[in-house]
Design an enzyme around this catalytic site. Structure first.
Site, PDB file in Angstrom:
ATOM      1  N   ASP A  33       0.891  -1.161   0.000  1.00  0.00           N
ATOM      2  CA  ASP A  33       0.000   0.000   0.000  1.00  0.00           C
ATOM      3  C   ASP A  33       0.922   1.201   0.000  1.00  0.00           C
ATOM      4  O   ASP A  33       2.140   1.042   0.015  1.00  0.00           O
ATOM      5  CB  ASP A  33      -0.924  -0.020   1.230  1.00  0.00           C
ATOM      6  CG  ASP A  33      -2.114  -0.949   1.027  1.00  0.00           C
ATOM      7  OD1 ASP A  33      -3.010  -0.587   0.254  1.00  0.00           O
ATOM      8  OD2 ASP A  33      -2.126  -2.056   1.599  1.00  0.00           O
ATOM      9  N   ASP A  34       0.381   2.379  -0.035  1.00  0.00           N
ATOM     10  CA  ASP A  34       1.188   3.595  -0.040  1.00  0.00           C
ATOM     11  C   ASP A  34       2.162   3.619  -1.230  1.00  0.00           C
ATOM     12  O   ASP A  34       1.731   3.582  -2.355  1.00  0.00           O
ATOM     13  CB  ASP A  34       1.925   3.769   1.300  1.00  0.00           C
ATOM     14  CG  ASP A  34       0.942   3.854   2.480  1.00  0.00           C
ATOM     15  OD1 ASP A  34      -0.280   3.852   2.240  1.00  0.00           O
ATOM     16  OD2 ASP A  34       1.389   3.913   3.618  1.00  0.00           O
ATOM     17  N   SER A  35       3.467   3.631  -0.959  1.00  0.00           N
ATOM     18  CA  SER A  35       4.464   3.798  -2.038  1.00  0.00           C
ATOM     19  C   SER A  35       4.766   2.476  -2.727  1.00  0.00           C
ATOM     20  O   SER A  35       5.907   2.040  -2.798  1.00  0.00           O
ATOM     21  CB  SER A  35       5.756   4.375  -1.460  1.00  0.00           C
ATOM     22  OG  SER A  35       5.544   5.669  -0.998  1.00  0.00           O
TER      23      SER A  35
END
Lengths: 719, 719
Positions: free
Chosen positions: A313-315
């Site tokens: 998730d995120d980066s």
């Protein structure tokens, strides 16, 4: 009361709450303790005999370096809002309307050559000598009267987006964190040394939990609070770009990408839309880069005797677990946060040694949607149960190795209902995992192929969580499938051309006209259309939802209209009367009416198409025979337990399969999984009412009393 | 009680009801008596001192000739339903699914070369040697597996469509009437002689009422009662074609038309869709032919000392009153049947000496929609009043010369309410006509230009009556405009390029994406877009309804989105957040909420766009400033008296006009017309309640009591 069995559970510890940490570890049966964004672990915790995960966001928290080497920060292309030329010359201030704390113009000499100015009225790129840039303003001369002009430009992203989100949502006041681009050799050297040093200084850590890798999903903020988020796409590659990347790309691919490859008339290239050929090349380029760099990081981590897990998730951009290069990285584990069943299957099916789910809610005052969880007005135990109802049915089909939580553990103090709910879930998860360890649950001899533009690369997910993509019928289909006792594979149009339907029983196409899920122009391919036609004619089944196979230029709006027995009037049926129809009062797969929705303009192409359900004059659920096969059309589909059951009945009917082989409940709001190796029947009551459930198995019927929302494990002695 | 004044009224007489005919002529003030389809006039009637109209449908009722010369009958192209090739060879029976009493294959040697077989899967014309025709069946060989094939072919139309409609609707059992094609020299010679003879034998006839000319609007019946009408288009040219016509066309235009120019992938070329360039050529070709032949007929009629009026319905195709060649025919009168105000304006504005309206209901047991009128359950007086409420407001703006009825007069026996209603209408009409004779009603200094593909050619009408086209927002706009005190002109995209906006105040675009009314690909023209942009920027106004200026390929879905301040999300805004908005609680043109509807996907492009009304998250009525001008967007518009008033208020607001110049009521369900020459104010109460209405005139206010639905004529003495 302690957990029934210990293990397979990752607990977020918190320095200052050492006693609580160890108590909760006992209660939930944790074997691992982790830190989280905003929490630290103290020696009392790390030396208590638990395995330790440490969270690292590799590209963030290097503000000193970023200040010193601003040219190593990440970038992106943006596009100005168009300006109407009421005079011969106009001025464009590129960043007007964008959040100035997130972006800063990159007007450096390696960046300016990538800037473009377009006449959007005639979709024409202006020659470079017809505009000039100075002091934050582009001046365009020689404008055609009343044409509209916009500028595409590079800018620095000066605030890491997850940090920016937390700041702006929770009114944080701490320093704005920046982010480095590993594409830049200086940044990459720095990050590698930093990781080496970190490993050296943190011998207590067993697992480095990378959150995630390099490039965040795309989140473009606006200056106006009435449109704070201008654009957000969980699977866009727009935050990976830089002049350096573009130059390498040109060297490797033999052609240059331009700003317009990213800007796309201002629409950008959202994951919900079919990609251009250039975008496909660029994605492959970035995926290779991310995998190479990630592999280096994993190498360092392994060298220090630690394991490398990655949080998906995120980066995460470029790190798709079903992508070509994921396995080459050598991660030891994949961690996925889950609200839904499809996310569980996404994680469980990835080729990586350890699969771990991070459950929701996050131990945080407010949830992702901004509503209270561990604060006044919140009901974290209800949230947890809501998500669990989705997740457990997927786990019953395919288990993962571990589960866990994240956030501030101290927020659980006084939340007995929540704490008990998590304990029950952890125990149920461990039982499920043990069952799977003895042998897979019984599965029906039905293979479902879900067809869309991205194919396996975007198995199960569209982009982001359910609630972010819930306007798309496909995510509802995927969520339903995640808990059904059938094989599911995700295929692309190339896969269809290459014979992927040969071992499929049911093909599903669910999307809106022109989107990546429906397929758009892919349906202009006679090979694809005739292969699907062959597949159904020879006995296969087709389920179309929404605007499946919608494309321009054919004699029907749906390229598969002849199979579906319905088409959509996009206006081109003007003056053509539709077939009149009668809606059947009963249908072969007891319709869950509220799970079926309407698409405008649907009409029959064939008097033999059976209309099982309609809204007014519009069929919303139809059944059509075609050759030896059959097709179902649904105007829309909404996930619910009853909807999932309807989909199962549909699959049974279409394929002529006896559902008892995998266990079949007589109550549509209950599901089951049958584990023949251990003779265990798992019955899940998905309703908020207790129910007596009869389950038909291949050798007889089992009766079970289930409480509301209960997941019941029943040992079954065969007749 | 006799009419207040006699004249300007055409009564349908009926042999066998001579006394009734003369009584009703007295009651309604008729000066003309006509026959109708199915009735005759007797000498007692024709010699009673009235002017006599005789109805002739020139191409019908020549069955003996048609039997003897079947090659002179009319034809058309049809297209088979596609067949999926599950084998190398398939058979197509072309007329399967069509009504065999309407069509017969034309497989003659001049027709077969025009037949085509298409691979519809890849939109490819098959070479002629890959199929053969014999005994009603086309055999296609060498098929690509699972492609779909359809055949386009010529067929004879062996049942005149109006006769067929009356037969099948009313279970008539009389002989099926055929129709001749004047394109064929033998038929044309026959028809001319027949008309000569008719004129010679009918000296009592003053006016020949042609019903209408040669080619009926298109009505394609199916074999299955679940789709009896496969296709119906009141303005299609598909029933004009023949091998002979195609050969002449090729000679005149230097290129050949093919079946596909008509079949268009099976969709045909409906009037609601933008035409191809070939279709435009073909229409011009037919219009010239129709005008030339009609002129010959008129010449014969004039030679015999009679007048030639033409009824603009039924076999009217190619005779558009606003077409290039209409005036050249030399008709003495144009008769239009009317349900609506726009039809009244359509007739009133045509360049022809006499304009006559045929009112509804027709004196027939059932109405056009199949509901009872002069039979059990019918309320003909209510129907008449409903239509009159629409027609009178248009007549108040622009008068015609005459009105009348049609059908079986004996059906009026015992229908006192109806007979009195018609008497009142006839009296009111004559008063209106007299007012107009003294001078035009006051008009506001506002010119509205309605823009669509067809421009002036389809002034006021789309194609057919209101109830046949009421899914199109434009017909509602036209109906509202027909009674407003403004100038209205209908312009095409070429007109825009040629400066038609220079003398317009308000531009209206109302349609659905890709249709002829919205414009479709016409909006891909930068010249058109920038000219409209200039027009509004410099102070003009734009009203967009539905999906105005929707086109593919631009950076916005609506080419005029920058002016409207709204755009439509067709999926390409994926991941782009819309502007949040507040709906204003009051707006500048008191919204008639029920007159405004929703279009899916509408979102603001500009934070300054004012949202005056919304449904859920979707704006349905917005106002946007652009340069010195303004734009209103409506998601949809439905005609009602209140809706018409809203449109008037909108025009006043947008143009900054004082409405009192033409008289303005203080009650939204009342309208007025002010005739300054005679000092007469006409107040129309459009509601079913009595009302006190104050009318503001340039020099003061007039108060009037009006009964429900009353049209009141008020002499006004100026202050």
């Amino acid at each position: 009361m302690a957990a029934e069995r210990r293990g397979d559970f990752t607990l977020p510890g918190e320095a200052g709450y050492e006693k609580l940490t160890l108590e909760m570890a006992e209660k939930w049966g944790a074997d691992v303790i982790r830190d989280s964004d905003g929490t630290k672990l103290s020696p009392e915790i790390t030396q208590a005999g638990y395995k330790i995960y440490s969270t690292i966001c590799i590209i963030r928290e290097h503000n000193a370096f970023a200040e010193k080497h601003p040219e190593t920060q990440q970038q992106c292309f943006l596009c100005s809002d168009p300006v109407t030329a009421s005079r011969e010359s106009i001025e464009i201030r590129p960043l007007d309307g964008y959040f100035d704390e997130q972006f800063r113009l990159n007007d450096g000499e390696d960046a300016l050559p990538f800037w473009q100015v377009w006449d959007r009225t005639e979709n024409r790129l202006l020659p470079a000598d017809s505009w000039r840039y100075a002091d934050g303003t582009i001046t365009v001369t020689g404008c055609v009267p009343y044409h509209r002009y916009s500028a595409s430009f590079l800018c620095w992203r000066i605030w890491e987006e997850i940090n920016m989100y937390n700041h702006t949502t929770n009114n944080w006041t701490s320093e704005h964190l920046r982010q480095l681009d590993p594409r830049h050799p200086a940044a990459w050297d720095y990050l590698r040394s930093w990781l080496e040093k970190w490993c050296e200084e943190n011998p207590q850590t067993d697992v480095i939990r990378l959150t995630s890798l390099f490039y965040n999903f795309v989140w473009i903020f606006g200056s106006d609070l009435r449109r704070r988020t201008r654009f957000t796409d969980w699977a866009s590659y727009d935050f990976t770009v830089s002049p350096a990347a573009l130059k390498v790309f040109e060297r490797e691919y033999g052609y240059a990408l331009t700003a317009e490859d990213f800007i796309n008339k201002g629409k950008l290239q959202a994951t919900h839309r079919p990609p251009t050929a250039h975008k496909r090349d660029y994605m492959d380029f970035i995926q290779r880069f991310v995998a190479e760099k990630a592999k280096e990081l994993v190498g360092i981590i392994h060298k220090w005797g630690k394991q490398a897990y990655v949080f998906y998730d995120d980066s995460w951009v470029g790190m798709e677990p079903y992508g070509k290069y994921f396995a080459s990285v050598g991660f030891d584990g994949l961690i996925k946060c889950v609200f839904s069943g499809f996310e569980c299957r996404l994680c469980a099916g990835a080729k990586v040694p350890v699969h771990e789910l991070r459950f929701h809610p996050y131990l945080f005052p407010v949830g992702l949607g901004g509503l209270p969880t561990f604060s006044e007005g919140g009901h974290p135990e209800k949230d947890a149960m809501d998500y669990w109802l989705h997740v457990r049915r997927a786990l019953a089909r395919q288990s993962v190795d571990r589960i866990g939580l994240g956030g501030y553990l101290h927020l659980t103090v006084g939340q007995d209902a929540f704490n008990n709910t998590i304990q029950e879930m952890a125990d149920a998860f461990r039982k499920l995992k043990d069952l799977h360890a003895h042998g897979a649950p019984a599965e029906l001899p039905v293979t479902v192929a879900v067809l869309h533009t991205w194919g396996a690369l975007r198995s199960w997910t569209l982009s982001g969580h359910f609630h972010e993509t819930d306007r798309n019928p496909l995510i509802h289909v995927n969520e339903a499938l995640s808990g059904l006792p059938v094989k599911v594979k995700f295929i692309s149009f190339d896969d269809v051309r290459n014979g992927a339907l040969r071992d499929a029983d049911v093909l599903i196409s669910a999307g809106r006209a022109g989107d990546a899920w429906s397929g758009g122009d892919a349906w202009k391919s006679p090979e694809v259309v005739s292969e699907v036609t062959r597949f159904v004619w020879e006995g296969g089944s087709l389920i179309g939802v929404g605007e499946p196979s919608a494309a321009e230029g054919g004699d029907t709006r749906f390229a598969l209209a002849h199979i579906l027995g319905v088409d959509q009037d996009d206006g081109s049926y003007a003056c053509h009367a539709p077939w009149e129809f009668m809606t059947e009062m009963a249908d072969p797969f007891f319709v869950a009416g509220e799970s079926v929705g309407k698409t405008e303009g649907i009409r029959l192409t064939d008097p033999d198409t059976r209309v099982l359900n309609a809204r007014g004059d519009t069929p919303v659920l139809t059944l059509h025979s075609f050759g030896k096969g059959k097709a179902v059309y649904m105007g829309n589909f909404f996930y619910s337990p009853a909807g999932a059951r309807m989909l199962l009945e549909m699959l049974l009917y279409l394929t002529g399969t006896d559902g008892s082989a995998a266990g079949l409940t007589d109550y549509s709001l209950a599901e089951c999984a049958w584990y023949p190796e251990t003779g265990t029947l798992v019955v899940m009551n998905n309703s908020d009412q207790a129910a007596e459930v009869n389950v038909t198995l291949p050798f007889g019927t089992v009766q079970a009393h289930t409480e509301a929302e209960e997941m019941r494990f029943i040992p079954v002695r065969r007749g």
